[in-house]
Motif scaffolding. Structure first.
Motif, PDB file in Angstrom:
ATOM      1  N   LEU A 208       0.916  -1.241  -0.069  1.00 12.69           N
ATOM      2  CA  LEU A 208       0.035   0.039   0.043  1.00 12.69           C
ATOM      3  C   LEU A 208       0.841   1.114  -0.040  1.00 12.69           C
ATOM      4  CD1 LEU A 208      -2.764  -0.753   2.581  1.00 12.69           C
ATOM      5  CD2 LEU A 208      -3.132  -0.847   0.114  1.00 12.69           C
ATOM      6  N   LEU A 209       2.035   1.208   0.748  1.00  8.69           N
ATOM      7  CA  LEU A 209       2.771   2.285   0.795  1.00  8.69           C
ATOM      8  C   LEU A 209       3.685   2.595  -0.566  1.00  8.69           C
ATOM      9  CD1 LEU A 209       4.394   4.737   2.261  1.00  8.69           C
ATOM     10  CD2 LEU A 209       5.928   3.080   2.946  1.00  8.69           C
ATOM     11  N   ALA A 210       3.755   1.526  -1.398  1.00 10.00           N
ATOM     12  CA  ALA A 210       4.362   1.743  -2.455  1.00 10.00           C
ATOM     13  C   ALA A 210       3.617   2.256  -3.614  1.00 10.00           C
ATOM     14  CB  ALA A 210       4.888   0.251  -3.100  1.00 10.00           C
ATOM     15  N   GLU A 211       2.294   1.825  -3.394  1.00 15.44           N
ATOM     16  CA  GLU A 211       1.318   2.406  -4.253  1.00 15.44           C
ATOM     17  C   GLU A 211       1.180   4.011  -3.966  1.00 15.44           C
ATOM     18  OE1 GLU A 211      -2.438   0.156  -4.263  1.00 15.44           O
ATOM     19  OE2 GLU A 211      -1.447  -1.703  -4.345  1.00 15.44           O
ATOM     20  N   ALA A 212       0.734   4.102  -2.833  1.00 18.48           N
ATOM     21  CA  ALA A 212       0.625   5.714  -2.249  1.00 18.48           C
ATOM     22  C   ALA A 212       1.813   6.600  -2.739  1.00 18.48           C
ATOM     23  CB  ALA A 212       0.516   5.833  -0.796  1.00 18.48           C
ATOM     24  N   LEU A 213       2.957   5.923  -2.683  1.00 16.22           N
ATOM     25  CA  LEU A 213       4.128   6.815  -3.329  1.00 16.22           C
ATOM     26  C   LEU A 213       4.049   6.902  -4.604  1.00 16.22           C
ATOM     27  CD1 LEU A 213       6.861   5.394  -0.810  1.00 16.22           C
ATOM     28  CD2 LEU A 213       6.213   7.791  -0.847  1.00 16.22           C
ATOM     29  N   GLY A 214       3.760   6.179  -5.470  1.00 16.09           N
ATOM     30  CA  GLY A 214       3.420   5.916  -6.888  1.00 16.09           C
ATOM     31  C   GLY A 214       2.452   6.960  -7.098  1.00 16.09           C
ATOM     32  N   GLU A 215       1.550   7.495  -6.212  1.00 17.10           N
ATOM     33  CA  GLU A 215       0.548   8.608  -6.599  1.00 17.10           C
ATOM     34  C   GLU A 215       1.133   9.923  -6.476  1.00 17.10           C
ATOM     35  OE1 GLU A 215      -2.840   7.476  -4.320  1.00 17.10           O
ATOM     36  OE2 GLU A 215      -3.123   5.602  -5.423  1.00 17.10           O
ATOM     37  N   LEU A 216       2.416  10.005  -5.709  1.00 18.31           N
ATOM     38  CA  LEU A 216       2.743  11.404  -5.482  1.00 18.31           C
ATOM     39  C   LEU A 216       3.515  11.608  -6.936  1.00 18.31           C
ATOM     40  CD1 LEU A 216       4.715  10.833  -2.360  1.00 18.31           C
ATOM     41  CD2 LEU A 216       2.440  12.123  -2.487  1.00 18.31           C
ATOM     42  N   ARG A 217       3.516  13.229  -7.028  1.00 19.93           N
ATOM     43  CA  ARG A 217       4.222  13.685  -8.019  1.00 19.93           C
ATOM     44  C   ARG A 217       5.765  13.261  -7.927  1.00 19.93           C
ATOM     45  NH1 ARG A 217       3.337  19.017  -6.996  1.00 19.93           N
ATOM     46  NH2 ARG A 217       5.301  19.390  -7.698  1.00 19.93           N
ATOM     47  N   GLU A 218       6.290  13.023  -9.220  1.00 20.48           N
ATOM     48  CA  GLU A 218       7.782  12.553  -9.032  1.00 20.48           C
ATOM     49  C   GLU A 218       8.515  13.538  -8.237  1.00 20.48           C
ATOM     50  OE1 GLU A 218       8.628  12.055 -13.068  1.00 20.48           O
ATOM     51  OE2 GLU A 218       8.051   9.763 -13.156  1.00 20.48           O
ATOM     52  N   GLU A 219       8.550  14.700  -8.630  1.00 23.79           N
ATOM     53  CA  GLU A 219       9.615  15.619  -7.799  1.00 23.79           C
ATOM     54  C   GLU A 219       9.207  15.918  -6.557  1.00 23.79           C
ATOM     55  OE1 GLU A 219      11.852  18.024  -9.531  1.00 23.79           O
ATOM     56  OE2 GLU A 219      11.800  16.180 -10.525  1.00 23.79           O
TER      57      GLU A 219
END
Length: 198
Positions: free
Chosen positions: A133-144
């Motif tokens: 879930l954390l990996a998915e949540a981080l994947g939703e953040l803008r790259e910068e």
């Protein structure tokens, strides 16, 4: 990692190495590489989520750093200067290869501790699910925004150093990291503890 403002013998030794490296001493530059390459590699691995790409980008980072040692104005910020070069290498590679930023699973625990309300021991029983879930949540953040958060949480850089690495103003750094943490909390609040406290 040596932090800014440190007047320790380690900082003095690093300054001497840097002075020798600037004069063309290959052994001094090799020592700087050995000291700082693990953090640079870890940052790049977190961005690429590919160890081979991180290896290649780390080499490129230090090749560029070697050629630009004279441009380093603040010797106390060598680590953040190197991470800034690494970020540029990653951005260039991303443009040409279309790679996606993600977080390696071994960093999840530190991010959970830093970004979320303190979980209870019972909550940690669901650790594997939370990692995903954390990996998915981080994947939703803008790259910068994600890169800034990694610099703060994983590499422990001060906001001023993150501003230097990212090329942002200090208020923007604080705002982006705050928003990243809020997004992670919102996304994961239902999965860890009560999620209602900050």
């Amino acid at each position: 990692m040596t932090l800014v403002g440190d007047a320790s013998p380690e900082r003095d030794a690093e300054r001497r190495l840097l002075a020798r490296a600037r004069k063309g001493d290959p052994a001094a530059f090799r020592s700087l590489f050995e000291q700082h390459s693990p953090a640079v590699w870890r940052f790049l691995r977190d961005l690429f989520r590919d160890e081979a790409a991180a290896d290649e980008a780390t080499q490129e980072t230090f090749v560029r750093a070697h050629g630009r040692l004279g441009a380093l104005r603040d010797e106390a910020r060598l680590a953040s200067w190197l991470l800034g070069i690494a970020r540029h290498v990653w951005l260039e590679s991303r443009r040409t290869r279309g790679t996606h930023l993600d977080l390696a699973s071994e960093e999840n625990e530190a991010l959970l501790e830093s970004a979320l309300p303190s979980p209870t021991p019972e909550d940690l029983l669901l650790d594997r699910e939370l990692e995903g879930l954390l990996a998915e949540a981080l994947g939703e953040l803008r790259e910068e925004r994600r890169a800034a958060l990694l610099l703060r949480i994983d590499h422990g850089l001060a906001y001023e150093d993150i501003a230097q690495v990212m090329g942002w103003s200090l208020p923007k750094v604080k705002n982006e990291i705050h928003r990243a943490r809020l997004q992670l909390r919102e996304r994961l609040a239902g999965h860890v503890g009560n999620g209602g406290t900050r």
